[in-house]
Design an enzyme around this catalytic site. Structure first.
Site, mmCIF file in Angstrom:
data_model
loop_
_atom_site.group_PDB
_atom_site.id
_atom_site.type_symbol
_atom_site.label_atom_id
_atom_site.label_comp_id
_atom_site.label_asym_id
_atom_site.label_seq_id
_atom_site.Cartn_x
_atom_site.Cartn_y
_atom_site.Cartn_z
ATOM 1 N N ASN A 1 -3.153 4.402 4.617
ATOM 2 C CA ASN A 1 -3.729 3.296 3.840
ATOM 3 C C ASN A 1 -3.599 1.978 4.591
ATOM 4 O O ASN A 1 -4.531 1.160 4.609
ATOM 5 C CB ASN A 1 -3.044 3.170 2.483
ATOM 6 C CG ASN A 1 -3.184 4.402 1.627
ATOM 7 O OD1 ASN A 1 -2.206 5.048 1.282
ATOM 8 N ND2 ASN A 1 -4.409 4.757 1.273
ATOM 9 N N THR B 1 5.896 0.778 2.562
ATOM 10 C CA THR B 1 6.907 1.545 3.285
ATOM 11 C C THR B 1 6.183 2.577 4.122
ATOM 12 O O THR B 1 5.585 3.523 3.589
ATOM 13 C CB THR B 1 7.889 2.229 2.316
ATOM 14 O OG1 THR B 1 8.567 1.235 1.557
ATOM 15 C CG2 THR B 1 8.916 3.049 3.076
ATOM 16 N N LEU C 1 0.822 -1.208 0.000
ATOM 17 C CA LEU C 1 0.000 0.000 0.000
ATOM 18 C C LEU C 1 0.861 1.266 0.000
ATOM 19 O O LEU C 1 2.036 1.217 0.375
ATOM 20 C CB LEU C 1 -0.936 -0.032 1.207
ATOM 21 C CG LEU C 1 -1.815 -1.301 1.277
ATOM 22 C CD1 LEU C 1 -2.342 -1.529 2.678
ATOM 23 C CD2 LEU C 1 -2.951 -1.198 0.270
ATOM 24 N N PRO C 2 0.280 2.405 -0.392
ATOM 25 C CA PRO C 2 1.095 3.613 -0.580
ATOM 26 C C PRO C 2 1.634 4.276 0.687
ATOM 27 O O PRO C 2 2.720 4.838 0.672
ATOM 28 C CB PRO C 2 0.130 4.571 -1.296
ATOM 29 C CG PRO C 2 -0.938 3.709 -1.868
ATOM 30 C CD PRO C 2 -1.078 2.564 -0.912
ATOM 31 N N LYS D 1 7.499 11.114 0.315
ATOM 32 C CA LYS D 1 6.873 10.484 1.482
ATOM 33 C C LYS D 1 7.887 9.728 2.323
ATOM 34 O O LYS D 1 7.937 9.857 3.546
ATOM 35 C CB LYS D 1 5.750 9.554 1.007
ATOM 36 C CG LYS D 1 4.955 8.873 2.118
ATOM 37 C CD LYS D 1 5.415 7.447 2.404
ATOM 38 C CE LYS D 1 5.164 6.517 1.241
ATOM 39 N NZ LYS D 1 5.506 5.108 1.581
ATOM 40 N N LYS E 1 14.470 0.054 5.396
ATOM 41 C CA LYS E 1 13.989 0.618 4.133
ATOM 42 C C LYS E 1 14.099 2.139 4.123
ATOM 43 O O LYS E 1 14.526 2.753 3.125
ATOM 44 C CB LYS E 1 12.534 0.200 3.901
ATOM 45 C CG LYS E 1 11.863 0.844 2.685
ATOM 46 C CD LYS E 1 12.578 0.466 1.384
ATOM 47 C CE LYS E 1 12.032 1.244 0.193
ATOM 48 N NZ LYS E 1 10.628 0.946 -0.115
#
Length: 320
Positions: free
Chosen positions: A92, A118, A87-88, A268, A193
């Site tokens: 979300n 992420t 998912l973004p 983001k 990440k």
């Protein structure tokens, strides 16, 4: 339905038909640029996939390959006890797991929930606690490698969660990635990440600046890239994902910066890095500057372009 032990699966190569019958279904939620090819690779490895996405049109291609499409994350959780989400952003993920039609509304005890989004490590920890209360296991497993690696099944997964569940997660993740690395407790996959993407952003900006300077000094960009890649300045952004149009084929810069990893997503991720740096009192001056640059790009029409479009942004900033 309980998850099969790791050694219960028949080799796809030796017995393709028996393999399909022996593998229990996997839920997949989030069929965007990354999720779609990831889910395809699960099907390719013989796993029946039950998928869901907020955009029905995203499901058509997967449905044609045999996936069963369901209306909501809750419906997926009702039928599958191994679920992967891609998912973004943090909101979300929170909605897909804990919302009115979320996974945790119908999750089965013993289910394995793997989130490859992420997001903020703190959100991963919250989801893990919520899942544990219902008898399920949540692991964070963000990825590196982009759309190309997602398509070819060569992603790198950074996994955080219970170590005793790592092998069960690795079995699935290995169908989609070449490297599956255990990082520690829930949230450490996200931490790895975020650190990787901060370095990637800094490196891409540095590569774009360097290439632009060389071009202004009269160097042929292909020659400059060749020299960089055999010298101490070489990096992934120069030798695998060069941001200058015409230097490499098969990368977003060769296609008007379409596809790949969007500038919005990089901004983001850099925001996540900035937040965690603030919370841990960690100085990240270049990370902070990279965050500002990508935010400016989003405000100036680059939001949907690949993050390597920072080269184009710098050229336009110079008035060229």
């Amino acid at each position: 339905m309980s998850r099969l032990p790791l050694n219960a699966h028949v080799s796809v190569i030796d017995y393709p038909m028996a393999s399909m019958a022996s593998k229990t279904q996997v839920g997949f939620i989030g069929l965007g640029n990354m999720g779609n090819p990831m889910a395809k690779n699960l099907i390719k490895h013989g796993y029946p996939v039950m998928a869901s996405d907020v955009f029905p049109e995203s499901c058509k291609e997967l449905q044609e390959l045999g996936a069963q499409i369901l209306d909501s994350p809750a419906d997926v959780a009702d039928k599958a006890d191994r679920i992967i989400t891609m998912l973004p952003s943090s909101p979300n993920v929170i909605d897909v797991y804990t919302g009115p039609n979320g996974i945790l509304k119908k999750v089965k005890k013993g289910s394995l929930l793997i989130d490859s989004s992420t997001i903020d490590p703190a959100v991963s920890k919250e989801m893990a606690v919520a899942a544990e209360k219902l008898g399920a296991v949540f692991m964070d497993a963000p990825v590196s490698g982009g759309v190309g690696a997602a398509t070819t099944g060569k992603l790198t997964f950074m996994v955080g969660g219970l170590e005793e569940e790592f092998n069960a997660a690795k079995e699935l993740l290995s169908c989609m990635g070449a490297n599956v690395v255990y990082c520690g407790q829930v949230g450490t996959g996200q931490a790895a990440k975020i650190c990787n993407n901060m370095l990637l952003a800094i490196g891409m900006i540095g590569t774009a600046e360097t290439m632009n300077l060389g071009i202004r000094l009269g160097l042929d960009p292909k020659l400059l890239a060749k020299i960089l890649n055999m010298s101490s300045g070489h990096c992934w952004s120069s030798d695998t994902y060069n941001p200058v149009p015409g230097v490499m084929e098969g990368v977003p810069s060769a296609n008007n910066y379409q596809g790949g990893f969007g500038t919005t997503l990089m901004a983001k991720d850099l925001g996540l890095a900035q937040n965690t740096a603030t919370n841990t009192k960690t100085p990240v001056p270049l990370g902070s500057l990279a965050h500002q640059i990508y935010r400016m790009m989003c405000a100036r029409g680059y939001a949907s372009k690949d993050f390597s479009s920072v080269f184009q942004f710098l050229r336009e900033e110079e008035g060229q």
